[in-house]
Design an enzyme around this catalytic site. Structure first.
Site, PDB file in Angstrom:
ATOM      1  N   CYS A 212       3.355  -3.980   6.589  1.00  0.00           N
ATOM      2  CA  CYS A 212       2.788  -4.654   5.142  1.00  0.00           C
ATOM      3  C   CYS A 212       4.178  -3.864   4.563  1.00  0.00           C
ATOM      4  O   CYS A 212       5.332  -3.535   5.148  1.00  0.00           O
ATOM      5  CB  CYS A 212       1.803  -3.655   4.748  1.00  0.00           C
ATOM      6  SG  CYS A 212      -0.142  -4.552   5.692  1.00  0.00           S
TER       7      CYS A 212
ATOM      8  N   HIS B 199       0.974  -1.265  -0.065  1.00  0.00           N
ATOM      9  CA  HIS B 199       0.490   0.259  -0.401  1.00  0.00           C
ATOM     10  C   HIS B 199       1.354   1.210   0.241  1.00  0.00           C
ATOM     11  O   HIS B 199       1.548   1.083  -0.401  1.00  0.00           O
ATOM     12  CB  HIS B 199      -0.632  -0.408   1.097  1.00  0.00           C
ATOM     13  CG  HIS B 199      -0.382   0.239   2.131  1.00  0.00           C
ATOM     14  ND1 HIS B 199       0.175   1.476   2.838  1.00  0.00           N
ATOM     15  CD2 HIS B 199      -0.186  -0.934   3.277  1.00  0.00           C
ATOM     16  CE1 HIS B 199       0.389   0.956   4.548  1.00  0.00           C
ATOM     17  NE2 HIS B 199       0.132  -0.438   5.042  1.00  0.00           N
TER      18      HIS B 199
END
Length: 167
Positions: free
Chosen positions: A142, A130
């Site tokens: 992430c 992201h």
């Protein structure tokens, strides 16, 4: 490795002969067997890209396999939830993350197959690719990129592209 692999290296992420700065989890890179929910770590290993989500009110012209994020779309991060590490819809009584955020972090999300689709409770949920908050600011596990680089990557990956995170 194939040309369509995204390879996380100490210099950044290598993809199609280019390097992109990225950030990883605040807990660093850990062996996959050591990954736990809430540890903030990015699991080492080979992870397939299995989905792409986007905010249709903010982005357009994405690959045809990308799915729009709606106002009630969530991601379950509760080990007790039967839908742990899966997309869910509000209202949802278990702990979750909202996918439609006020900030731009999840305007475009690439979903990996970490602990998916048959999640083992407590092993960790949602290793996404992201947008980053800012360069060098860690994630909760992430891999994050500058928004323009994430869009460039998203236009060129295919379902089953692999994210390779080396320990």
């Amino acid at each position: 490795m194939t040309p369509l692999d995204l390879v996380v290296t100490p210099r950044g992420t290598r993809f199609l002969g280019r390097y992109f700065p990225c950030t990883i989890g605040r807990g660093g890179i850990v062996p996959a067997a050591a990954k736990r929910e809430g540890d903030g770590a990015t699991p080492a290993g080979v992870h397939r890209i299995v989905g792409m989500l986007y905010r249709p009110d903010r982005l357009a012209h994405l690959p045809d396999w990308a799915l729009p994020i709606g106002p009630s779309d969530l991601w379950s991060d509760d080990s007790a939830d039967p839908d742990y590490n899966l997309m869910a819809r509000a209202p949802h009584r278990f702990s979750h993350e909202k996918l439609r955020r006020a900030d731009p972090l999840y305007d475009l999300v690439l979903i990996t197959d970490w602990n998916w689709p048959h999640a083992e409770p407590g092993r960790g949920s949602a290793i996404f690719l992201h947008a980053w908050r800012r360069p060098g600011y860690p994630t909760a596990g992430c891999v994050a990129f500058a928004p323009q680089n994430l869009r460039w990557i998203a236009q060129r990956i295919r379902p089953q592209t692999r994210l390779i995170v080396k320990a």
